[in-house]
Scaffold this motif. Structure first.
Motif, PDB file in Angstrom:
ATOM      1  N   MET A   1       0.829  -1.177   0.000  1.00 31.69           N
ATOM      2  CA  MET A   1       0.000   0.000   0.000  1.00 31.69           C
ATOM      3  C   MET A   1       0.871   1.237   0.000  1.00 31.69           C
ATOM      4  SD  MET A   1      -2.522   1.319   2.912  1.00 31.69           S
ATOM      5  CE  MET A   1      -2.042   2.972   3.300  1.00 31.69           C
ATOM      6  N   SER A   2       0.400   2.266  -0.633  1.00 37.14           N
ATOM      7  CA  SER A   2       1.122   3.519  -0.618  1.00 37.14           C
ATOM      8  C   SER A   2       0.290   4.572   0.102  1.00 37.14           C
ATOM      9  CB  SER A   2       1.418   3.970  -2.044  1.00 37.14           C
ATOM     10  OG  SER A   2       0.216   4.180  -2.742  1.00 37.14           O
ATOM     11  N   ALA A   3       0.942   5.653   0.476  1.00 34.48           N
ATOM     12  CA  ALA A   3       0.235   6.770   1.102  1.00 34.48           C
ATOM     13  C   ALA A   3      -0.701   7.395   0.068  1.00 34.48           C
ATOM     14  CB  ALA A   3       1.250   7.792   1.592  1.00 34.48           C
ATOM     15  N   PRO A   4      -1.679   8.165   0.513  1.00 34.37           N
ATOM     16  CA  PRO A   4      -2.547   8.864  -0.431  1.00 34.37           C
ATOM     17  C   PRO A   4      -1.714   9.774  -1.331  1.00 34.37           C
ATOM     18  CG  PRO A   4      -3.219   9.265   1.851  1.00 34.37           C
ATOM     19  CD  PRO A   4      -1.975   8.454   1.891  1.00 34.37           C
ATOM     20  N   ASP A   5      -2.261  10.117  -2.497  1.00 31.84           N
ATOM     21  CA  ASP A   5      -1.557  11.050  -3.377  1.00 31.84           C
ATOM     22  C   ASP A   5      -1.348  12.368  -2.645  1.00 31.84           C
ATOM     23  OD1 ASP A   5      -1.432   9.269  -5.463  1.00 31.84           O
ATOM     24  OD2 ASP A   5      -3.275   9.980  -6.382  1.00 31.84           O
ATOM     25  N   TYR A   6      -0.131  12.847  -2.686  1.00 37.34           N
ATOM     26  CA  TYR A   6       0.200  14.102  -2.026  1.00 37.34           C
ATOM     27  C   TYR A   6       1.285  14.807  -2.826  1.00 37.34           C
ATOM     28  CZ  TYR A   6       4.322  11.607  -0.315  1.00 37.34           C
ATOM     29  OH  TYR A   6       5.488  10.886  -0.247  1.00 37.34           O
ATOM     30  N   THR A   7       1.458  16.085  -2.559  1.00 34.45           N
ATOM     31  CA  THR A   7       2.538  16.851  -3.174  1.00 34.45           C
ATOM     32  C   THR A   7       3.363  17.497  -2.071  1.00 34.45           C
ATOM     33  OG1 THR A   7       1.133  18.812  -3.391  1.00 34.45           O
ATOM     34  CG2 THR A   7       1.249  17.335  -5.285  1.00 34.45           C
ATOM     35  N   VAL A   8       4.624  17.719  -2.376  1.00 32.83           N
ATOM     36  CA  VAL A   8       5.546  18.379  -1.447  1.00 32.83           C
ATOM     37  C   VAL A   8       6.167  19.547  -2.197  1.00 32.83           C
ATOM     38  CG1 VAL A   8       7.625  18.123  -0.046  1.00 32.83           C
ATOM     39  CG2 VAL A   8       6.047  16.199  -0.280  1.00 32.83           C
ATOM     40  N   GLU A   9       6.082  20.721  -1.596  1.00 34.17           N
ATOM     41  CA  GLU A   9       6.628  21.925  -2.233  1.00 34.17           C
ATOM     42  C   GLU A   9       7.424  22.710  -1.198  1.00 34.17           C
ATOM     43  OE1 GLU A   9       4.873  26.068  -4.004  1.00 34.17           O
ATOM     44  OE2 GLU A   9       3.741  24.237  -4.385  1.00 34.17           O
ATOM     45  N   GLU A  10       8.625  23.129  -1.591  1.00 33.95           N
ATOM     46  CA  GLU A  10       9.441  23.926  -0.677  1.00 33.95           C
ATOM     47  C   GLU A  10       8.864  25.329  -0.599  1.00 33.95           C
ATOM     48  OE1 GLU A  10      14.073  24.562   0.515  1.00 33.95           O
ATOM     49  OE2 GLU A  10      13.637  24.060  -1.555  1.00 33.95           O
ATOM     50  N   ILE A  11       8.575  25.787   0.625  1.00 30.40           N
ATOM     51  CA  ILE A  11       7.988  27.117   0.806  1.00 30.40           C
ATOM     52  C   ILE A  11       8.973  28.088   1.438  1.00 30.40           C
ATOM     53  CG2 ILE A  11       5.608  26.335   0.865  1.00 30.40           C
ATOM     54  CD1 ILE A  11       5.783  26.481   3.943  1.00 30.40           C
ATOM     55  N   ALA A  12      10.009  27.575   2.044  1.00 33.87           N
ATOM     56  CA  ALA A  12      11.082  28.381   2.617  1.00 33.87           C
ATOM     57  C   ALA A  12      12.315  27.493   2.621  1.00 33.87           C
ATOM     58  CB  ALA A  12      10.728  28.823   4.028  1.00 33.87           C
ATOM     59  N   ASP A  13      13.451  28.081   2.903  1.00 34.01           N
ATOM     60  CA  ASP A  13      14.681  27.308   2.908  1.00 34.01           C
ATOM     61  C   ASP A  13      14.579  26.158   3.898  1.00 34.01           C
ATOM     62  OD1 ASP A  13      17.295  26.655   2.201  1.00 34.01           O
ATOM     63  OD2 ASP A  13      18.132  27.874   3.814  1.00 34.01           O
ATOM     64  N   GLY A  14      14.484  24.935   3.376  1.00 32.21           N
ATOM     65  CA  GLY A  14      14.431  23.753   4.218  1.00 32.21           C
ATOM     66  C   GLY A  14      13.069  23.420   4.804  1.00 32.21           C
ATOM     67  N   GLN A  15      12.032  24.204   4.504  1.00 33.81           N
ATOM     68  CA  GLN A  15      10.693  23.907   4.999  1.00 33.81           C
ATOM     69  C   GLN A  15       9.791  23.553   3.822  1.00 33.81           C
ATOM     70  OE1 GLN A  15       8.456  26.966   7.047  1.00 33.81           O
ATOM     71  NE2 GLN A  15       7.214  25.444   8.079  1.00 33.81           N
ATOM     72  N   PHE A  16       9.066  22.450   3.970  1.00 31.75           N
ATOM     73  CA  PHE A  16       8.249  21.927   2.885  1.00 31.75           C
ATOM     74  C   PHE A  16       6.794  21.823   3.319  1.00 31.75           C
ATOM     75  CE2 PHE A  16      12.551  20.627   2.266  1.00 31.75           C
ATOM     76  CZ  PHE A  16      12.753  20.731   0.898  1.00 31.75           C
ATOM     77  N   GLU A  17       5.922  22.150   2.388  1.00 29.53           N
ATOM     78  CA  GLU A  17       4.482  22.068   2.600  1.00 29.53           C
ATOM     79  C   GLU A  17       3.991  20.765   1.973  1.00 29.53           C
ATOM     80  OE1 GLU A  17       1.641  25.672   2.083  1.00 29.53           O
ATOM     81  OE2 GLU A  17       1.906  24.731   0.113  1.00 29.53           O
ATOM     82  N   VAL A  18       3.167  20.021   2.695  1.00 30.29           N
ATOM     83  CA  VAL A  18       2.618  18.758   2.209  1.00 30.29           C
ATOM     84  C   VAL A  18       1.122  18.969   1.978  1.00 30.29           C
ATOM     85  CG1 VAL A  18       2.236  16.315   2.705  1.00 30.29           C
ATOM     86  CG2 VAL A  18       4.318  17.450   3.528  1.00 30.29           C
ATOM     87  N   LYS A  19       0.662  18.665   0.757  1.00 33.23           N
ATOM     88  CA  LYS A  19      -0.753  18.830   0.420  1.00 33.23           C
ATOM     89  C   LYS A  19      -1.337  17.526  -0.086  1.00 33.23           C
ATOM     90  CE  LYS A  19      -0.992  23.713  -0.742  1.00 33.23           C
ATOM     91  NZ  LYS A  19      -1.386  24.672  -1.779  1.00 33.23           N
ATOM     92  N   VAL A  20      -2.604  17.315   0.240  1.00 35.49           N
ATOM     93  CA  VAL A  20      -3.401  16.229  -0.318  1.00 35.49           C
ATOM     94  C   VAL A  20      -4.443  16.931  -1.173  1.00 35.49           C
ATOM     95  CG1 VAL A  20      -4.974  14.334   0.169  1.00 35.49           C
ATOM     96  CG2 VAL A  20      -3.004  14.722   1.662  1.00 35.49           C
ATOM     97  N   GLY A  21      -4.336  16.757  -2.492  1.00 34.39           N
ATOM     98  CA  GLY A  21      -5.165  17.567  -3.380  1.00 34.39           C
ATOM     99  C   GLY A  21      -4.757  19.017  -3.202  1.00 34.39           C
ATOM    100  N   ASN A  22      -5.724  19.886  -2.958  1.00 35.34           N
ATOM    101  CA  ASN A  22      -5.420  21.296  -2.697  1.00 35.34           C
ATOM    102  C   ASN A  22      -5.400  21.623  -1.219  1.00 35.34           C
ATOM    103  OD1 ASN A  22      -5.194  22.016  -5.410  1.00 35.34           O
ATOM    104  ND2 ASN A  22      -7.411  22.239  -5.597  1.00 35.34           N
ATOM    105  N   ALA A  23      -5.636  20.627  -0.377  1.00 38.03           N
ATOM    106  CA  ALA A  23      -5.717  20.848   1.066  1.00 38.03           C
ATOM    107  C   ALA A  23      -4.353  20.676   1.733  1.00 38.03           C
ATOM    108  CB  ALA A  23      -6.721  19.873   1.679  1.00 38.03           C
ATOM    109  N   LEU A  24      -4.046  21.581   2.631  1.00 32.50           N
ATOM    110  CA  LEU A  24      -2.791  21.524   3.376  1.00 32.50           C
ATOM    111  C   LEU A  24      -2.852  20.420   4.423  1.00 32.50           C
ATOM    112  CD1 LEU A  24      -0.023  22.772   4.044  1.00 32.50           C
ATOM    113  CD2 LEU A  24      -1.230  24.326   5.601  1.00 32.50           C
ATOM    114  N   ALA A  25      -1.911  19.489   4.354  1.00 34.84           N
ATOM    115  CA  ALA A  25      -1.837  18.392   5.324  1.00 34.84           C
ATOM    116  C   ALA A  25      -0.855  18.713   6.447  1.00 34.84           C
ATOM    117  CB  ALA A  25      -1.435  17.098   4.636  1.00 34.84           C
TER     118      ALA A  25
END
Length: 106
Positions: A1-25
């Motif tokens: 099994m894998s985790a739900p589809d998510y995206t990871v985007e760097e928002i600051a130096d070394g800090q990453f935002e994790v989203k599921v769809g358009n929602a912030l996780a």
């Protein structure tokens, strides 16, 4: 099994935002005092635990979001991969995560 589809985007130096769809996780960032350890926080910046890798932290935050978000619709859940009876949480045994995941089943 894998985790739900998510995206990871760097928002600051070394800090990453994790989203599921358009929602912030949540957020994951490398611990400044302990290199190689990642700090995982929910949408409000509350500490949810630590992980060995950024990917592991992002997977945890995405799965936790699905399990805990009351507004996440069941129709969206049906598009996710089938669960494996909670074995996703086996990756986190020995860490703080393994007892949080009991709710990620449908």
């Amino acid at each position: 099994m894998s985790a739900p589809d998510y995206t990871v985007e760097e928002i600051a130096d070394g800090q990453f935002e994790v989203k599921v769809g358009n929602a912030l996780a949540g957020y994951t960032s490398e611990d400044g005092e302990h290199p190689g350890v990642w700090v995982n926080e929910d949408q409000n910046g509350r500490l949810m635990g630590r992980s060995a890798t950024r990917k592991q932290g992002a997977e945890f935050l995405a799965a936790r979001f699905i399990a805990e978000e009351p507004d996440w619709s069941l129709s969206r859940m049906s598009a996710l991969p089938e669960t494996d009876g909670g074995r996703l949480w086996g990756r986190f045994v020995g860490s703080r995560y393994h007892d949080v995941g009991a709710g990620y089943r449908h």
